[in-house]
Write an enzyme that holds these catalytic residues in place. Structure first.
Site, mmCIF file in Angstrom:
data_model
loop_
_atom_site.group_PDB
_atom_site.id
_atom_site.type_symbol
_atom_site.label_atom_id
_atom_site.label_comp_id
_atom_site.label_asym_id
_atom_site.label_seq_id
_atom_site.Cartn_x
_atom_site.Cartn_y
_atom_site.Cartn_z
ATOM 1 N N HIS A 170 9.775 -10.418 -0.816
ATOM 2 C CA HIS A 170 10.194 -10.213 -2.209
ATOM 3 C C HIS A 170 9.426 -9.071 -2.849
ATOM 4 O O HIS A 170 10.010 -8.192 -3.487
ATOM 5 C CB HIS A 170 10.038 -11.499 -3.019
ATOM 6 N N TYR A 171 8.119 -9.058 -2.655
ATOM 7 C CA TYR A 171 7.282 -7.993 -3.199
ATOM 8 C C TYR A 171 7.621 -6.648 -2.547
ATOM 9 O O TYR A 171 7.784 -5.632 -3.235
ATOM 10 C CB TYR A 171 5.818 -8.340 -2.976
ATOM 11 N N SER A 172 7.746 -6.636 -1.225
ATOM 12 C CA SER A 172 8.054 -5.403 -0.501
ATOM 13 C C SER A 172 9.395 -4.834 -0.942
ATOM 14 O O SER A 172 9.532 -3.626 -1.174
ATOM 15 C CB SER A 172 8.061 -5.665 1.005
ATOM 16 N N SER B 104 10.970 -5.362 -3.789
ATOM 17 C CA SER B 104 10.914 -4.892 -5.178
ATOM 18 C C SER B 104 10.281 -3.512 -5.260
ATOM 19 O O SER B 104 10.734 -2.650 -6.030
ATOM 20 C CB SER B 104 10.145 -5.895 -6.044
ATOM 21 N N LYS B 105 9.239 -3.274 -4.478
ATOM 22 C CA LYS B 105 8.551 -1.991 -4.531
ATOM 23 C C LYS B 105 9.333 -0.893 -3.809
ATOM 24 O O LYS B 105 9.301 0.281 -4.213
ATOM 25 C CB LYS B 105 7.148 -2.121 -3.941
#
Length: 250
Positions: free
Chosen positions: A156-158, A160-161
């Site tokens: 999710h973080y990867s 989004s970035k």
């Protein structure tokens, strides 16, 4: 500290109450800018304002960055108080914890995308027209090395970035002839409060990938962000600047 000239500039820094955002505010105030800190944490905002105000003009706004009305209200309040917005630093972000993609709850996945990607879209959408009208602006998006490489147990973080990097490039091309430049930085992890939501094994994994063998210092990030927010940055737009200690030099 090398000197930057941000005299009479006005900077909006999201997630500015702590960590990298706070360090960026310190650097910009030292360089002559007035600063508007936007954050969801009212208590930390007040603490940040109190500690920063001896260094220059500081205002704050409690903002839910995923809510268009909240972002628009903060934009208007900042313009009313400071007269203009020259710099936008999209720094606010969350990790959403760690887990394999199939283990992460859909609501957690969505929240990370909302804060880390939809938030910068909404702030840019609100502020860019004012920058275009005045013929000048600098937008610095704080992405992550995870957006280049895709960290396991952080899809999710990867994602989004990675999306924020794509937004940076698209927006930069749209604004290339307006005097508004848009760039991103891709930090490796810095020891900030964001570590509190990570598992220790994930923190150890991130450190093991950094050739310099240490985490980023927030002051180091603030130095690069400050330069990208200055007039000295004049022919870089749509670019992604590595801040990963040698991990992702591409």
């Amino acid at each position: 500290m090398n000197q930057l000239d941000l005299n009479k500039r006005v900077a909006v820094i999201t997630g500015g109450a702590q960590g990298m955002g706070y360090a960026t505010a310190q650097r910009m105030l030292a360089s002559g800018a007035a600063v508007a800190l936007w954050d969801i944490d009212a208590q930390r905002l007040e603490q940040a304002r109190e500690t920063l105000k001896p260094s220059g003009k500081v205002i704050t706004a409690v903002v839910e960055l995923t809510d268009q009305a909240s972002v628009e209200a903060a934009t208007q309040a900042t313009l009313a108080a400071l007269g203009r917005i020259d710099i936008l630093v999209n720094n606010a972000g969350i990790t959403g914890g760690n887990g394999t993609t199939w283990e992460l709850a859909p609501e957690v996945w969505r929240r990370v995308i909302e804060v880390n990607l939809i938030g910068p879209f909404l702030t840019s959408r609100s502020i860019v027209p004012h920058m275009v009208k005045q013929g000048y602006g600098r937008i610095v998006n704080i992405a992550s090395v995870a957006g280049k490489e895709g960290n396991p147990n952080a899809s999710h973080y990867s994602a989004s970035k990675a999306g924020l990097i794509g937004l940076t490039k698209s927006l930069a091309k749209e604004l290339a002839k307006t005097g508004v430049l848009v760039n991103a930085v891709t930090p490796a992890a810095a020891k900030t409060a964001i570590f509190d939501s990570m598992k220790q094994e994930h923190i150890d994994f991130m450190l093991s990938k950094i050739p310099m063998g240490r985490f980023l210092q927030v002051d180091e990030a603030a130095s690069l962000i400050g330069w990208l927010a200055s007039e000295d940055c004049a022919f870089s737009t749509g670019a992604v600047f590595d801040l990963s200690g040698g991990r992702a030099t591409y």
